[in-house]
Design a protein around this motif. Structure first.
Motif, PDB file in Angstrom:
ATOM      1  N   UNK A 279      34.864  42.391  24.448  1.00 42.55           N
ATOM      2  CA  UNK A 279      35.666  43.589  24.207  1.00 42.55           C
ATOM      3  C   UNK A 279      36.970  43.533  24.985  1.00 42.55           C
ATOM      4  N   UNK A 280      36.895  43.125  26.254  1.00 45.61           N
ATOM      5  CA  UNK A 280      38.100  43.035  27.081  1.00 45.61           C
ATOM      6  C   UNK A 280      39.033  41.952  26.545  1.00 45.61           C
ATOM      7  N   UNK A 281      38.482  40.828  26.082  1.00 48.32           N
ATOM      8  CA  UNK A 281      39.326  39.769  25.515  1.00 48.32           C
ATOM      9  C   UNK A 281      40.052  40.284  24.272  1.00 48.32           C
ATOM     10  N   UNK A 282      39.333  40.993  23.391  1.00 48.71           N
ATOM     11  CA  UNK A 282      39.957  41.535  22.184  1.00 48.71           C
ATOM     12  C   UNK A 282      41.022  42.566  22.537  1.00 48.71           C
ATOM     13  N   UNK A 283      40.718  43.431  23.512  1.00 47.38           N
ATOM     14  CA  UNK A 283      41.686  44.461  23.917  1.00 47.38           C
ATOM     15  C   UNK A 283      42.914  43.838  24.565  1.00 47.38           C
ATOM     16  N   UNK A 284      42.729  42.755  25.314  1.00 44.32           N
ATOM     17  CA  UNK A 284      43.856  42.072  25.958  1.00 44.32           C
ATOM     18  C   UNK A 284      44.795  41.479  24.917  1.00 44.32           C
ATOM     19  N   UNK A 285      44.237  40.781  23.937  1.00 40.88           N
ATOM     20  CA  UNK A 285      45.059  40.175  22.890  1.00 40.88           C
ATOM     21  C   UNK A 285      45.756  41.246  22.054  1.00 40.88           C
ATOM     22  N   UNK A 286      45.054  42.331  21.754  1.00 37.69           N
ATOM     23  CA  UNK A 286      45.648  43.407  20.964  1.00 37.69           C
ATOM     24  C   UNK A 286      46.809  44.063  21.704  1.00 37.69           C
TER      25      UNK A 286
ATOM     26  N   UNK B 121      30.624  38.832  17.224  1.00 40.41           N
ATOM     27  CA  UNK B 121      30.861  39.914  18.183  1.00 40.41           C
ATOM     28  C   UNK B 121      32.351  40.197  18.332  1.00 40.41           C
ATOM     29  N   UNK B 122      33.149  39.168  18.156  1.00 39.73           N
ATOM     30  CA  UNK B 122      34.598  39.347  18.238  1.00 39.73           C
ATOM     31  C   UNK B 122      35.086  40.232  17.093  1.00 39.73           C
ATOM     32  N   UNK B 123      34.605  39.957  15.883  1.00 39.08           N
ATOM     33  CA  UNK B 123      34.989  40.774  14.746  1.00 39.08           C
ATOM     34  C   UNK B 123      34.497  42.204  14.869  1.00 39.08           C
ATOM     35  N   UNK B 124      33.301  42.382  15.470  1.00 40.40           N
ATOM     36  CA  UNK B 124      32.775  43.734  15.659  1.00 40.40           C
ATOM     37  C   UNK B 124      33.681  44.549  16.573  1.00 40.40           C
ATOM     38  N   UNK B 125      34.209  43.910  17.613  1.00 35.41           N
ATOM     39  CA  UNK B 125      35.108  44.615  18.527  1.00 35.41           C
ATOM     40  C   UNK B 125      36.447  44.918  17.865  1.00 35.41           C
TER      41      UNK B 125
ATOM     42  N   UNK C 158      37.449  43.700  12.336  1.00 33.74           N
ATOM     43  CA  UNK C 158      37.865  42.764  11.289  1.00 33.74           C
ATOM     44  C   UNK C 158      36.955  41.546  11.355  1.00 33.74           C
ATOM     45  N   UNK C 159      36.456  41.099  10.217  1.00 31.41           N
ATOM     46  CA  UNK C 159      35.593  39.919  10.220  1.00 31.41           C
ATOM     47  C   UNK C 159      36.388  38.682  10.626  1.00 31.41           C
ATOM     48  N   UNK C 160      35.819  37.869  11.527  1.00 27.96           N
ATOM     49  CA  UNK C 160      36.485  36.638  11.955  1.00 27.96           C
ATOM     50  C   UNK C 160      35.598  35.446  11.630  1.00 27.96           C
ATOM     51  N   UNK C 161      36.231  34.265  11.506  1.00 24.00           N
ATOM     52  CA  UNK C 161      35.501  33.048  11.179  1.00 24.00           C
ATOM     53  C   UNK C 161      36.347  31.824  11.452  1.00 24.00           C
ATOM     54  N   UNK C 162      35.990  30.690  10.842  1.00 23.06           N
ATOM     55  CA  UNK C 162      36.716  29.438  11.112  1.00 23.06           C
ATOM     56  C   UNK C 162      38.181  29.486  10.708  1.00 23.06           C
ATOM     57  N   UNK C 163      38.491  30.244   9.666  1.00 22.74           N
ATOM     58  CA  UNK C 163      39.883  30.339   9.234  1.00 22.74           C
ATOM     59  C   UNK C 163      40.585  31.450  10.006  1.00 22.74           C
TER      60      UNK C 163
ATOM     61  N   UNK D  42      36.905  48.692  16.947  1.00 22.80           N
ATOM     62  CA  UNK D  42      38.155  48.865  16.230  1.00 22.80           C
ATOM     63  C   UNK D  42      39.357  48.966  17.146  1.00 22.80           C
ATOM     64  N   UNK D  43      40.537  48.889  16.529  1.00 26.20           N
ATOM     65  CA  UNK D  43      41.790  48.814  17.281  1.00 26.20           C
ATOM     66  C   UNK D  43      42.042  50.060  18.116  1.00 26.20           C
ATOM     67  N   UNK D  44      41.684  51.248  17.607  1.00 25.99           N
ATOM     68  CA  UNK D  44      41.954  52.478  18.355  1.00 25.99           C
ATOM     69  C   UNK D  44      41.161  52.521  19.658  1.00 25.99           C
ATOM     70  N   UNK D  45      39.891  52.150  19.606  1.00 22.48           N
ATOM     71  CA  UNK D  45      39.079  52.129  20.823  1.00 22.48           C
ATOM     72  C   UNK D  45      39.581  51.069  21.794  1.00 22.48           C
ATOM     73  N   UNK D  46      39.964  49.893  21.282  1.00 24.76           N
ATOM     74  CA  UNK D  46      40.466  48.832  22.161  1.00 24.76           C
ATOM     75  C   UNK D  46      41.751  49.275  22.857  1.00 24.76           C
ATOM     76  N   UNK D  47      42.620  49.943  22.139  1.00 27.31           N
ATOM     77  CA  UNK D  47      43.864  50.428  22.743  1.00 27.31           C
ATOM     78  C   UNK D  47      43.579  51.483  23.806  1.00 27.31           C
TER      79      UNK D  47
END
Length: 390
Positions: free
Chosen positions: A16-23, A42-46, A49-54, A287-292
């Motif tokens: 969660x902190x990694x996703x919030x930092x990048x955002x 777990x990254x996509x859940x935070x 947005x769904x994430x994968x190899x691409x 989601x983005x609002x919670x991360x912000x």
């Protein structure tokens, strides 16, 4: 490009902190790439947005990706079988088809290291945020390039000119073919790739950011992880105290005990780290609002370089002293072994084999002492090797 490697004890909220930092970085105008290592999304859940190899664009300026360890493992093993075809034929071994290959333990870590190296070399982003595995696995992952290079140099040394010339003769004497030139070429290629990964990890613009919940378990984990990072010579820029509880609670609230533990851990950390607190939202951020809303720090002041200086005390005491910072080390859990031009350092559960600086290779170990989190190893010049007049 700046690289932030984020890790912490399991369950600390590091993803969660990694996703919030990048955002947060992307919203400040920084081109950010977020890499994850978990097979579950777990990254996509935070992020929401769904994430994968691409690579996927989360929002303008932010790209996220999770490397596929299965595909990387298949490609790597297929290439290895092609290069070792003659040896496999000699042994009568049958080749494995890509469809029957499943990734072995460690494939996730190798895929993440490869993605880290490729992203750094591409220079397509300003900031690379990497969601590493939990701390024990992260420490093993960060040590992997250096250790694999050492194994390669021992098993297939680059100084092979004599072996190349004698290979046909030795093959006839031994009765079996000697390693083919292709094997040495493959080793040189692997060494080059590992060196590039090691250079990214050791780069002055790469830092490790720790995430932990302030409490007894978090304090123990930070203490152990900090020691492991120090032994590897890696820099920590921030310690993010995650899910911090509010101080304003009723006197009879059950939160009194956790708050007392939280204050104790924060006090301990503030004496050793640049601590930033992230408040508990009262729910799992999604989601983005919670991360912000977490308001995590993005760029910290430049971390102090990790240095292992050699002090010249020949004039005063007749010794050279190698200072190795090991915060949190315990005297009873330290061990040193001189092995040729290397020093094997064991600190608690961690071990590293480090080459001696050139001056110390001409010395003998005269003793060591641990004071205030620094291991001081004394070396006495060997008269047979030390330059005359020094």
């Amino acid at each position: 490009m700046r690289t932030i490697l984020i890790t912490g004890p399991g369950g600390s909220g590091r993803t969660t902190v990694a996703a919030a930092t990048a955002l947060a970085a992307a919203r400040q105008g920084t081109r950010a790439l977020l890499l994850g290592a978990d097979r579950d999304d777990t990254l996509g859940a935070a992020l929401g947005v769904r994430t994968g190899p691409e690579p996927v664009t989360v929002e303008p300026g932010l790209t996220a990706r999770r490397p596929d360890p299965a595909q990387g493992f298949r490609d790597g093993l297929a290439a290895l079988q092609d290069r070792a075809a003659s040896a496999l034929d000699l042994l009568g071994a049958s080749r494995l088809d890509p469809e029957e290959l499943t990734p072995l333990p460690g494939a996730d870590e190798l895929a993440l290291l490869r993605a880290l190296r490729d992203a750094a070399l591409a220079e397509a982003h300003d900031l690379l945020v990497v969601d590493l595995p939990p701390a024990p696995r992260a420490l093993a992952l960060l040590a992997l390039p250096e250790e694999l290079r050492r194994y390669l140099r021992r098993l297939l040394p680059p100084e092979r000119q004599a072996a190349r010339a004698l290979r046909p003769v030795l093959g006839r004497l031994a009765g079996v073919p000697m390693p083919a030139e292709a094997l040495y070429e493959a080793a040189a290629r692997w060494d080059l790739e590992l060196a590039a990964t090691e250079a990214v990890i050791a780069d002055r613009n790469t830092v490790v950011r720790l995430v932990a919940e302030p409490g007894p378990a978090g304090a123990d984990a930070v203490r152990s992880t900090g020691l492991g990072l120090a032994l590897r010579g890696l820099r920590t820029d921030l310690l993010v105290a995650n899910r911090v509880l509010p101080e304003e609670v009723p006197a009879d609230s059950w939160l009194g005990g956790p708050l007392a533990q939280q204050r104790k851990a924060l006090e301990e950390w503030q004496g050793a780290y640049d601590v930033r607190t992230v408040a508990h939202l009262g729910r799992d951020p999604r989601g983005a609002d919670d991360l912000a809303a977490l308001d995590v720090p993005v760029v910290a002041p430049d971390a102090t370089p990790a240095e292992w200086p050699v002090a010249d005390r020949l004039a005063e005491d007749g010794v050279l002293v190698w200072h190795i910072p090991l915060p949190g080390a315990v005297r009873e859990e330290l061990d040193l072994v001189r092995r040729g031009d290397e020093l094997v350092v064991t600190a608690g559960p961690f071990r590293r084999i480090v080459p001696l600086p050139s001056a110390l290779r001409r010395c003998t170990v005269d003793g060591a002492a641990l004071r205030e989190g620094t291991l001081a190893v004394r070396f006495t010049p060997d008269p047979r090797l030390w330059p005359r007049g020094r």
